[in-house]
Design an enzyme around this catalytic site. Structure first.
Site, PDB file in Angstrom:
ATOM      1  N   HIS A  59      48.660  11.691  18.976  1.00 22.29           N
ATOM      2  CA  HIS A  59      48.357  11.343  17.581  1.00 22.29           C
ATOM      3  C   HIS A  59      49.415  10.399  17.013  1.00 22.29           C
ATOM      4  CE1 HIS A  59      45.171  12.974  14.812  1.00 22.29           C
ATOM      5  NE2 HIS A  59      45.846  12.222  13.964  1.00 22.29           N
ATOM      6  N   THR A 105      38.682  14.771  18.158  1.00 24.75           N
ATOM      7  CA  THR A 105      40.132  14.931  18.081  1.00 24.75           C
ATOM      8  C   THR A 105      40.471  16.408  18.182  1.00 24.75           C
ATOM      9  OG1 THR A 105      40.506  12.918  16.813  1.00 24.75           O
ATOM     10  CG2 THR A 105      42.157  14.636  16.611  1.00 24.75           C
ATOM     11  N   LYS A 162      40.054  13.683  22.598  1.00 27.00           N
ATOM     12  CA  LYS A 162      41.298  12.963  22.288  1.00 27.00           C
ATOM     13  C   LYS A 162      42.397  13.961  21.916  1.00 27.00           C
ATOM     14  CE  LYS A 162      43.055   9.579  18.893  1.00 27.00           C
ATOM     15  NZ  LYS A 162      43.961  10.441  18.125  1.00 27.00           N
ATOM     16  N   SER A 170      37.028   6.155  12.441  1.00 23.65           N
ATOM     17  CA  SER A 170      37.541   7.469  12.056  1.00 23.65           C
ATOM     18  C   SER A 170      36.619   8.190  11.085  1.00 23.65           C
ATOM     19  CB  SER A 170      38.917   7.305  11.407  1.00 23.65           C
ATOM     20  OG  SER A 170      39.371   8.516  10.837  1.00 23.65           O
ATOM     21  N   GLY A 199      48.992   5.181  21.972  1.00 22.32           N
ATOM     22  CA  GLY A 199      50.369   5.505  21.626  1.00 22.32           C
ATOM     23  C   GLY A 199      51.380   4.587  22.296  1.00 22.32           C
ATOM     24  N   TYR A 246      36.558  14.738  13.240  1.00 22.73           N
ATOM     25  CA  TYR A 246      37.278  15.970  12.915  1.00 22.73           C
ATOM     26  C   TYR A 246      36.224  17.004  12.549  1.00 22.73           C
ATOM     27  CZ  TYR A 246      41.615  13.271  12.368  1.00 22.73           C
ATOM     28  OH  TYR A 246      42.716  12.471  12.570  1.00 22.73           O
TER      29      TYR A 246
END
Length: 353
Positions: free
Chosen positions: A248, A156, A224, A106, A280, A130
């Site tokens: 998410h 994302t 994503k 991340s 998820g 991001y």
């Protein structure tokens, strides 16, 4: 206590993590309807197993974007791993390498990209991005990831603003003083976490910005956060090489479909032009089999990876992955599939209930 299934790790993490950390990892948006539906939706899918097929030799290997992994489960991008275990993302990277699978690191890691790369040399890693209002910061991270040997870039798309996560607001969530967002150190002054996200994320992002991103790197771009056929088609048109069907973890817009329910629409739209993955709600090896039967090439786990870290760091995360691997092998065998290539839509039906 023997750790037999992923819910055992969840119970351990809930008991032993500090409340603010557990609440942050567990949080969904608003009433958490989508977070919970991600799990419940799998219970409405039934198998149509085939019998008397030779399953004496089982092969769980597959490839994603040309790289072989030991079985079709990777580690989804989640932030702040040091909240779960002191070595944070370094332990995550080592566990992924040991289990022969992909780890998506991340932007909001508590270890730097350099530390993650050094912790598991030669590991299979993608970098999740991001895009911030200060585009120079994002550009630097993309180029740094490529230089360090990350093999894919995961953009994302579903976070122009952060969803309303009530427990984080109640807890006044912030990172403890000794933890840093290592990839952004020096770029921003980080104080309160929730205002921090709102201030820094670029909410003006559009599909046209994919071209800018492609100009920065030779890495394949995976998008994503896709849940509809319209966006899946746009992703293909703008040169994405993969799509992660994701909501998410139910942390953004509450009331969207469970990812397993959105998967079919996306798979049908792309018609094998790009690979489709899912995150998820994966809690059992049979969930992995259901997702693959409905067209996912691979699935990624988020919260269960954090529970494994909370249990025993690298070793605990390996345990989580090992259990999923063993359950997936068993589910394949009992459904009559000797290899991943034999898994298809014929294997499942949706419950009438």
């Amino acid at each position: 206590m023997a750790m037999v299934c992923l819910s055992d790790f969840e119970a351990y993490a809930k008991k032993y993590l500090p409340k603010f950390a557990w609440d942050f990892f567990a949080a969904g948006a608003d009433e958490c309807s989508t977070r919970d539906e991600n799990i419940l939706a799998y219970k409405r899918i039934r198998f149509r197993p085939r019998m008397l097929r030779d399953v004496s030799m089982l092969d769980t290997r597959t490839k994603i974007l040309g790289t072989e992994i030991s079985f079709p489960v990777g580690i989804a991008p989640t932030g702040f791993h040091q909240l779960a275990w002191p070595n944070g993302e370094k332990s995550t990277a080592r566990a992924a390498k040991a289990m022969g699978t992909c780890y998506i690191a991340s932007t909001y890691s508590t270890c730097s990209l350099e530390e993650i790369a050094a912790a598991a040399p030669g590991g299979f890693r993608w970098f999740q991005l991001y895009i911030h209002r200060n585009r120079a910061v994002s550009q630097h991270l993309v180029q740094q990831a490529e230089t360090l040997g990350f093999q894919g870039l995961v953009l994302t798309a579903d976070l122009p603003y952060t969803g309303k996560r009530r427990d984080d607001i109640r807890n006044g969530f912030r990172l403890p003083p000794h933890m840093k967002l290592k990839n952004l150190e020096g770029a921003f002054e980080v104080c309160e976490m929730i205002p921090f996200f709102h201030c820094l994320l670029d909410s003006s992002l559009t599909w046209d910005d994919i071209h800018w991103l492609r100009s920065l790197t030779h890495l394949p771009i995976i998008i994503k956060g896709i849940l509809t056929k319209e966006d899946a088609e746009l992703a293909v048109r703008h040169g994405a090489q993969g799509i992660i069907v994701s909501n998410h973890g139910g942390r953004q817009l509450d009331g969207v479909p469970a990812t397993i329910d959105a998967l079919g629409e996306v798979v049908e739209a792309v018609q094998d032009r790009v690979e489709v993955y899912l995150d998820g709600g994966i809690r059992k090896g049979s969930d992995v089999l259901k997702a693959l039967a409905l067209g996912a090439k691979c699935v990624f786990i988020g919260r269960p990876a954090l529970w494994g870290l909370a249990y025993k760091g690298e070793e605990g995360l390996q345990d989580v992955l090992r259990i999923l691997h063993e359950e997936f092998r068993l589910s394949m065998a009992l459904a009559g599939c000797a290899s991943v290539s034999e898994i298809g839509r014929h294997l499942v039906q949706f419950s009438k209930l």
